[in-house]
Motif scaffolding. Structure first.
Motif, PDB file in Angstrom:
ATOM      1  N   ILE A 156      97.480 118.757 116.499  1.00 13.64           N
ATOM      2  CA  ILE A 156      98.167 119.212 115.292  1.00 13.64           C
ATOM      3  C   ILE A 156      97.748 120.658 115.052  1.00 13.64           C
ATOM      4  CG2 ILE A 156      98.521 118.864 112.819  1.00 13.64           C
ATOM      5  CD1 ILE A 156      97.832 115.883 113.305  1.00 13.64           C
ATOM      6  N   PRO A 157      98.684 121.604 115.242  1.00 11.87           N
ATOM      7  CA  PRO A 157      98.363 123.025 115.065  1.00 11.87           C
ATOM      8  C   PRO A 157      98.552 123.474 113.618  1.00 11.87           C
ATOM      9  CG  PRO A 157     100.595 122.810 115.853  1.00 11.87           C
ATOM     10  CD  PRO A 157     100.034 121.403 115.740  1.00 11.87           C
ATOM     11  N   ASN A 158      98.100 124.670 113.343  1.00  7.18           N
ATOM     12  CA  ASN A 158      98.356 125.327 112.050  1.00  7.18           C
ATOM     13  C   ASN A 158      98.029 124.426 110.865  1.00  7.18           C
ATOM     14  OD1 ASN A 158      99.415 127.623 113.471  1.00  7.18           O
ATOM     15  ND2 ASN A 158     101.285 126.449 113.777  1.00  7.18           N
ATOM     16  N   THR A 159      96.828 123.858 110.884  1.00  9.83           N
ATOM     17  CA  THR A 159      96.446 122.908 109.845  1.00  9.83           C
ATOM     18  C   THR A 159      96.351 123.537 108.460  1.00  9.83           C
ATOM     19  OG1 THR A 159      94.118 123.225 110.415  1.00  9.83           O
ATOM     20  CG2 THR A 159      95.270 121.350 111.435  1.00  9.83           C
ATOM     21  N   GLU A 160      96.375 124.867 108.394  1.00  8.77           N
ATOM     22  CA  GLU A 160      96.376 125.512 107.080  1.00  8.77           C
ATOM     23  C   GLU A 160      97.651 125.165 106.308  1.00  8.77           C
ATOM     24  OE1 GLU A 160      98.402 128.506 109.773  1.00  8.77           O
ATOM     25  OE2 GLU A 160      96.753 127.102 109.966  1.00  8.77           O
ATOM     26  N   LYS A 161      98.694 124.701 107.014  1.00  5.75           N
ATOM     27  CA  LYS A 161      99.950 124.272 106.380  1.00  5.75           C
ATOM     28  C   LYS A 161      99.866 122.825 105.897  1.00  5.75           C
ATOM     29  CE  LYS A 161     102.837 127.330 109.152  1.00  5.75           C
ATOM     30  NZ  LYS A 161     103.961 127.411 110.111  1.00  5.75           N
ATOM     31  N   GLY A 162      98.810 122.110 106.295  1.00  4.94           N
ATOM     32  CA  GLY A 162      98.661 120.691 106.000  1.00  4.94           C
ATOM     33  C   GLY A 162      98.561 119.915 107.305  1.00  4.94           C
ATOM     34  N   ILE A 163      98.132 118.667 107.221  1.00  8.88           N
ATOM     35  CA  ILE A 163      97.920 117.887 108.441  1.00  8.88           C
ATOM     36  C   ILE A 163      98.940 116.771 108.600  1.00  8.88           C
ATOM     37  CG2 ILE A 163      96.282 116.413 109.680  1.00  8.88           C
ATOM     38  CD1 ILE A 163      94.052 118.202 108.477  1.00  8.88           C
ATOM     39  N   VAL A 164      99.012 115.877 107.636  1.00  9.36           N
ATOM     40  CA  VAL A 164      99.932 114.741 107.768  1.00  9.36           C
ATOM     41  C   VAL A 164     100.334 114.242 106.390  1.00  9.36           C
ATOM     42  CG1 VAL A 164      98.071 113.026 107.940  1.00  9.36           C
ATOM     43  CG2 VAL A 164     100.312 112.493 108.918  1.00  9.36           C
ATOM     44  N   LYS A 165     101.570 113.768 106.291  1.00 13.09           N
ATOM     45  CA  LYS A 165     102.056 113.107 105.089  1.00 13.09           C
ATOM     46  C   LYS A 165     102.443 111.695 105.499  1.00 13.09           C
ATOM     47  CE  LYS A 165     105.559 113.230 101.502  1.00 13.09           C
ATOM     48  NZ  LYS A 165     106.787 113.867 101.017  1.00 13.09           N
ATOM     49  N   TRP A 166     101.654 110.718 105.079  1.00  7.47           N
ATOM     50  CA  TRP A 166     101.907 109.325 105.437  1.00  7.47           C
ATOM     51  C   TRP A 166     102.951 108.726 104.507  1.00  7.47           C
ATOM     52  CZ3 TRP A 166     100.537 107.564 109.916  1.00  7.47           C
ATOM     53  CH2 TRP A 166      99.418 108.110 110.561  1.00  7.47           C
ATOM     54  N   LEU A 167     103.814 107.893 105.071  1.00  7.28           N
ATOM     55  CA  LEU A 167     104.887 107.249 104.319  1.00  7.28           C
ATOM     56  C   LEU A 167     104.771 105.728 104.476  1.00  7.28           C
ATOM     57  CD1 LEU A 167     107.570 109.826 105.459  1.00  7.28           C
ATOM     58  CD2 LEU A 167     106.424 109.741 103.235  1.00  7.28           C
ATOM     59  N   LEU A 168     105.881 105.032 104.391  1.00  7.33           N
ATOM     60  CA  LEU A 168     105.882 103.568 104.447  1.00  7.33           C
ATOM     61  C   LEU A 168     105.617 103.039 105.849  1.00  7.33           C
ATOM     62  CD1 LEU A 168     109.023 102.909 102.221  1.00  7.33           C
ATOM     63  CD2 LEU A 168     106.611 102.715 101.553  1.00  7.33           C
ATOM     64  N   ALA A 169     105.196 101.786 105.909  1.00  8.35           N
ATOM     65  CA  ALA A 169     104.983 101.111 107.195  1.00  8.35           C
ATOM     66  C   ALA A 169     106.323 100.942 107.918  1.00  8.35           C
ATOM     67  CB  ALA A 169     104.338  99.748 106.971  1.00  8.35           C
ATOM     68  N   VAL A 170     106.261 100.973 109.244  1.00 13.88           N
ATOM     69  CA  VAL A 170     107.424 100.660 110.068  1.00 13.88           C
ATOM     70  C   VAL A 170     107.587  99.143 110.031  1.00 13.88           C
ATOM     71  CG1 VAL A 170     108.359 100.709 112.421  1.00 13.88           C
ATOM     72  CG2 VAL A 170     107.048 102.663 111.550  1.00 13.88           C
ATOM     73  N   THR A 171     108.721  98.667 109.563  1.00 12.36           N
ATOM     74  CA  THR A 171     108.927  97.222 109.461  1.00 12.36           C
ATOM     75  C   THR A 171     109.091  96.614 110.849  1.00 12.36           C
ATOM     76  OG1 THR A 171     111.338  97.382 109.343  1.00 12.36           O
ATOM     77  CG2 THR A 171     110.117  97.524 107.235  1.00 12.36           C
ATOM     78  N   ASP A 172     108.937  95.303 110.933  1.00 13.36           N
ATOM     79  CA  ASP A 172     109.155  94.621 112.216  1.00 13.36           C
ATOM     80  C   ASP A 172     110.595  94.824 112.685  1.00 13.36           C
ATOM     81  OD1 ASP A 172     106.541  93.747 112.331  1.00 13.36           O
ATOM     82  OD2 ASP A 172     106.985  91.740 111.556  1.00 13.36           O
ATOM     83  N   ALA A 173     111.556  94.815 111.747  1.00 12.57           N
ATOM     84  CA  ALA A 173     112.962  95.025 112.130  1.00 12.57           C
ATOM     85  C   ALA A 173     113.148  96.437 112.709  1.00 12.57           C
ATOM     86  CB  ALA A 173     113.871  94.813 110.908  1.00 12.57           C
ATOM     87  N   GLU A 174     112.531  97.452 112.092  1.00 10.10           N
ATOM     88  CA  GLU A 174     112.629  98.814 112.616  1.00 10.10           C
ATOM     89  C   GLU A 174     111.954  98.914 113.986  1.00 10.10           C
ATOM     90  OE1 GLU A 174     112.619 101.725 108.727  1.00 10.10           O
ATOM     91  OE2 GLU A 174     110.766 100.622 109.163  1.00 10.10           O
ATOM     92  N   TYR A 175     110.774  98.296 114.112  1.00  9.93           N
ATOM     93  CA  TYR A 175     110.020  98.336 115.372  1.00  9.93           C
ATOM     94  C   TYR A 175     110.815  97.671 116.500  1.00  9.93           C
ATOM     95  CZ  TYR A 175     106.354  97.322 118.778  1.00  9.93           C
ATOM     96  OH  TYR A 175     105.621  97.217 119.937  1.00  9.93           O
ATOM     97  N   ASN A 176     111.471  96.557 116.223  1.00  9.37           N
ATOM     98  CA  ASN A 176     112.178  95.793 117.252  1.00  9.37           C
ATOM     99  C   ASN A 176     113.588  96.289 117.517  1.00  9.37           C
ATOM    100  OD1 ASN A 176     110.098  93.926 117.910  1.00  9.37           O
ATOM    101  ND2 ASN A 176     110.467  92.929 115.932  1.00  9.37           N
ATOM    102  N   GLN A 177     114.111  97.197 116.677  1.00 11.93           N
ATOM    103  CA  GLN A 177     115.458  97.723 116.878  1.00 11.93           C
ATOM    104  C   GLN A 177     115.493  98.640 118.091  1.00 11.93           C
ATOM    105  OE1 GLN A 177     116.751 100.234 113.673  1.00 11.93           O
ATOM    106  NE2 GLN A 177     118.901  99.783 114.054  1.00 11.93           N
TER     107      GLN A 177
END
Length: 178
Positions: A156-177
Motif C-alpha cells: 500500500i503506497p502513499n499512506t499519507e493519503k490513508g491506508i484502508v477503509k473497511w466496509l461490510l462483509a462479503v456475503t456467502d451469496a456474493e462470494y459464491n456468485q
C-alpha cells in the motif's frame, strides 16, 4: 566418436559463465537502491537501523475478515517511505470484507488459488504469480477459493493519503456468485 563427445563436453563445461558479471551487476543495483532508499536519513544526518526480523503472524480480526486469515506485517508504515507491506494467508473460503484504499493497493499472489472482485464487476480467479493492482478508492475484496488456500503479499503506497477503509462483509451469496 567417443573423443568427439569428450571434446564437446569439455568445450561446454570450460566456457566462461556470465553469472559472476550478472551477480556483480545485481549487487550494484541493489546497493544503489539501498542508498537511494536511505537517502532521506543520510541527507539529514540521521541514521536508523532498518533491519527487521520476521514478524509473528496475527489472526485477522472478524470485523475485517470472514474465516481464518493470518496477517504478517513486513514493512511498517513510516513518514519516510509512506508505504506498508505484508503477507496475508487465507485458509480455504476465507476472505476480506469489502474495502478500499485511498492510494490503491498492489497484490502479489505467492501461493494457492483465490478470488479478487471489484464492486459491480465479475469475480476474477487469481493464482500464484498473479499481480493485482487495486485502483485508488475502488471498493473490492480478495480471498481464497473454496478448494485452496491463498497467500498474497500486499503493498500500500502513499499512506499519507490513508491506508484502508473497511466496509461490510462479503456475503456467502456474493462470494459464491460467478
Amino acid at each position: 566418436m567417443e573423443n568427439s563427445i569428450d571434446n564437446q563436453i569439455t568445450h561446454i563445461t570450460s566456457r566462461p559463465v556470465a553469472r559472476p558479471q550478472l551477480a556483480g551487476r545485481a549487487f550494484n543495483l541493489l546497493f544503489v537502491f539501498i542508498v537511494l532508499a536511505l537517502w532521506p536519513d543520510l541527507a539529514s544526518g540521521q541514521t536508523t537501523n532498518t533491519v527487521t526480523g520476521p514478524q509473528a503472524a496475527k489472526k485477522g480480526p472478524a470485523d475485517t475478515f470472514t474465516g481464518t486469515v493470518w496477517v504478517t506485517s513486513l514493512v511498517p508504515n513510516d513518514s519516510i517511505f509512506t508505504t506498508i507491506s505484508g503477507s496475508v494467508a487465507f485458509e480455504k473460503s476465507a476472505r476480506s470484507h469489502w474495502h478500499s484504499h485511498p492510494a490503491g493497493q498492489i497484490l502479489i499472489v505467492t501461493d494457492g488459488i483465490g478470488y479478487h472482485q471489484i464492486k459491480g464487476e465479475p469475480r476474477q480467479v487469481i493464482r500464484k504469480g498473479d499481480v493485482v493492482k487495486c485502483p485508488p478508492n475502488v471498493v473490492h475484496w480478495h480471498g481464497a477459493s473454496p478448494n485452496s488456500k491463498m497467500t498474497h503479499l500486499y503493498i500500500i503506497p502513499n499512506t499519507e493519503k490513508g491506508i484502508v477503509k473497511w466496509l461490510l462483509a462479503v456475503t456467502d451469496a456474493e462470494y459464491n456468485q460467478k
